[in-house]
Design a protein around this motif. Structure first.
Motif, PDB file in Angstrom:
ATOM      1  N   GLY A 119       8.254  82.357  57.575  1.00  0.00           N
ATOM      2  CA  GLY A 119       7.431  81.160  56.955  1.00  0.00           C
ATOM      3  C   GLY A 119       8.302  80.038  56.825  1.00  0.00           C
ATOM      4  O   GLY A 119       7.850  78.845  56.114  1.00  0.00           O
ATOM      5  N   GLU A 120       9.517  79.895  57.411  1.00  0.00           N
ATOM      6  CA  GLU A 120      10.347  78.539  57.472  1.00  0.00           C
ATOM      7  C   GLU A 120       9.418  77.316  57.692  1.00  0.00           C
ATOM      8  O   GLU A 120       9.609  76.125  57.234  1.00  0.00           O
ATOM      9  CB  GLU A 120      11.531  78.608  58.171  1.00  0.00           C
ATOM     10  CG  GLU A 120      12.828  77.776  57.851  1.00  0.00           C
ATOM     11  CD  GLU A 120      12.980  77.927  56.288  1.00  0.00           C
ATOM     12  OE1 GLU A 120      13.173  76.690  55.936  1.00  0.00           O
ATOM     13  OE2 GLU A 120      13.144  78.929  55.632  1.00  0.00           O
ATOM     14  N   LEU A 121       8.778  77.640  58.876  1.00  0.00           N
ATOM     15  CA  LEU A 121       7.891  76.571  59.580  1.00  0.00           C
ATOM     16  C   LEU A 121       6.886  75.706  58.411  1.00  0.00           C
ATOM     17  O   LEU A 121       6.887  74.293  58.518  1.00  0.00           O
ATOM     18  CB  LEU A 121       7.191  76.917  60.945  1.00  0.00           C
ATOM     19  CG  LEU A 121       6.525  75.868  61.625  1.00  0.00           C
ATOM     20  CD1 LEU A 121       7.442  74.898  62.307  1.00  0.00           C
ATOM     21  CD2 LEU A 121       5.873  76.628  62.544  1.00  0.00           C
ATOM     22  N   LEU A 122       6.371  76.433  57.693  1.00  0.00           N
ATOM     23  CA  LEU A 122       5.357  75.870  56.740  1.00  0.00           C
ATOM     24  C   LEU A 122       5.707  75.800  55.312  1.00  0.00           C
ATOM     25  O   LEU A 122       5.055  75.380  54.675  1.00  0.00           O
ATOM     26  CB  LEU A 122       4.060  76.679  56.806  1.00  0.00           C
ATOM     27  CG  LEU A 122       3.315  76.572  58.348  1.00  0.00           C
ATOM     28  CD1 LEU A 122       2.232  77.698  58.564  1.00  0.00           C
ATOM     29  CD2 LEU A 122       2.901  75.274  58.578  1.00  0.00           C
ATOM     30  N   ARG A 123       6.896  76.529  55.002  1.00  0.00           N
ATOM     31  CA  ARG A 123       6.998  76.693  53.557  1.00  0.00           C
ATOM     32  C   ARG A 123       7.224  75.153  52.809  1.00  0.00           C
ATOM     33  O   ARG A 123       6.749  75.211  51.646  1.00  0.00           O
ATOM     34  CB  ARG A 123       8.570  77.468  53.354  1.00  0.00           C
ATOM     35  CG  ARG A 123       9.027  77.466  51.833  1.00  0.00           C
ATOM     36  CD  ARG A 123      10.046  78.383  51.759  1.00  0.00           C
ATOM     37  NE  ARG A 123      10.134  79.780  52.280  1.00  0.00           N
ATOM     38  CZ  ARG A 123      10.715  80.300  53.213  1.00  0.00           C
ATOM     39  NH1 ARG A 123      11.616  79.556  53.600  1.00  0.00           N
ATOM     40  NH2 ARG A 123      10.384  81.618  53.579  1.00  0.00           N
ATOM     41  N   HIS A 124       7.510  74.267  53.633  1.00  0.00           N
ATOM     42  CA  HIS A 124       7.597  72.927  52.919  1.00  0.00           C
ATOM     43  C   HIS A 124       6.384  72.292  52.660  1.00  0.00           C
ATOM     44  O   HIS A 124       6.388  71.010  52.130  1.00  0.00           O
ATOM     45  CB  HIS A 124       8.776  71.982  53.476  1.00  0.00           C
ATOM     46  CG  HIS A 124       8.568  71.755  54.790  1.00  0.00           C
ATOM     47  ND1 HIS A 124       8.361  72.632  55.764  1.00  0.00           N
ATOM     48  CD2 HIS A 124       8.205  70.423  55.301  1.00  0.00           C
ATOM     49  CE1 HIS A 124       8.106  71.904  57.061  1.00  0.00           C
ATOM     50  NE2 HIS A 124       7.939  70.642  56.758  1.00  0.00           N
ATOM     51  N   LEU A 125       5.249  72.779  53.500  1.00  0.00           N
ATOM     52  CA  LEU A 125       4.179  72.043  53.501  1.00  0.00           C
ATOM     53  C   LEU A 125       3.052  73.126  52.862  1.00  0.00           C
ATOM     54  O   LEU A 125       1.723  72.413  52.643  1.00  0.00           O
ATOM     55  CB  LEU A 125       3.629  71.933  54.933  1.00  0.00           C
ATOM     56  CG  LEU A 125       4.452  71.099  55.807  1.00  0.00           C
ATOM     57  CD1 LEU A 125       4.192  71.388  57.229  1.00  0.00           C
ATOM     58  CD2 LEU A 125       4.780  69.989  55.342  1.00  0.00           C
ATOM     59  N   CYS A 126       3.471  73.995  52.104  1.00  0.00           N
ATOM     60  CA  CYS A 126       2.315  74.995  51.444  1.00  0.00           C
ATOM     61  C   CYS A 126       2.549  74.722  49.750  1.00  0.00           C
ATOM     62  O   CYS A 126       3.585  75.127  49.428  1.00  0.00           O
ATOM     63  CB  CYS A 126       2.527  76.308  51.688  1.00  0.00           C
ATOM     64  SG  CYS A 126       2.060  76.609  53.349  1.00  0.00           S
ATOM     65  N   PRO A 127       1.410  73.992  49.075  1.00  0.00           N
ATOM     66  CA  PRO A 127       1.654  74.039  47.674  1.00  0.00           C
ATOM     67  C   PRO A 127       1.505  75.308  47.088  1.00  0.00           C
ATOM     68  O   PRO A 127       1.123  76.217  47.461  1.00  0.00           O
ATOM     69  CB  PRO A 127       0.489  73.157  47.268  1.00  0.00           C
ATOM     70  CG  PRO A 127      -0.067  72.651  48.454  1.00  0.00           C
ATOM     71  CD  PRO A 127       0.493  73.370  49.628  1.00  0.00           C
TER      72      PRO A 127
END
Length: 154
Positions: A146-154
């Motif tokens: 999940g590292e790729l999207l973690r910073h983009l998922c509210p």
């Protein structure tokens, strides 16, 4: 800013099925997975979200330095009505645009005839036929941790 819209129907919404002035040609641009993932890793959300950002000031700083931004918009059905799940839109600027144009593009296809065929079927109420012509779209197989999207998922 240049936007990547991985959803065919979302693109049809934005360009009015290729009928909006200045948007009469609809292109499908295939890019490398490596390029797409570079953009995701270097992206920030296009809006402040307290579940992701410490505060608005830190989000603004991140937005200024990020060459890509992500917004999550409702996915659409063939009538271009919102569905209960979201589709990623990826905006590119600066270095990301250069990489996109010079490194990531694999192919470009004119899908205007397809857009017009699908739109015609929708107008005629032939929704099953219209749906049958849509490009196959599947959820993006992001990394397992999940590292790729973690910073983009509210």
């Amino acid at each position: 800013m240049t936007w990547i819209k991985p959803s065919f129907l979302w693109m049809m919404y934005r360009c009015g099925w290729g009928l909006k002035e200045g948007q009469e040609t609809v292109l499908a641009v295939e890019i490398t997975r490596e390029g797409f993932e570079w953009a995701l890793r270097h992206a920030c959300l296009s809006h402040y979200d307290p579940g992701v950002h410490a505060d608005q000031a830190s989000w603004r700083r991140e937005l200024k330095r990020s060459p890509a931004r992500v917004q999550w918009d409702p996915e659409l059905d063939v009538r271009l009505q919102a569905l209960p799940h979201r589709s990623l839109q990826l905006g590119l600027s600066g270095e990301a645009v250069r990489r996109y144009a010079e490194e990531w593009v694999v192919s470009v296809r004119d899908v205007t005839p397809l857009a017009r065929r699908v739109h015609g079927l929708v107008r005629e109420g032939e929704l099953a036929a219209a749906h049958g012509l849509l490009p196959v779209e599947t959820p993006y197989p992001a990394d397992t941790d999940g590292e790729l999207l973690r910073h983009l998922c509210p």
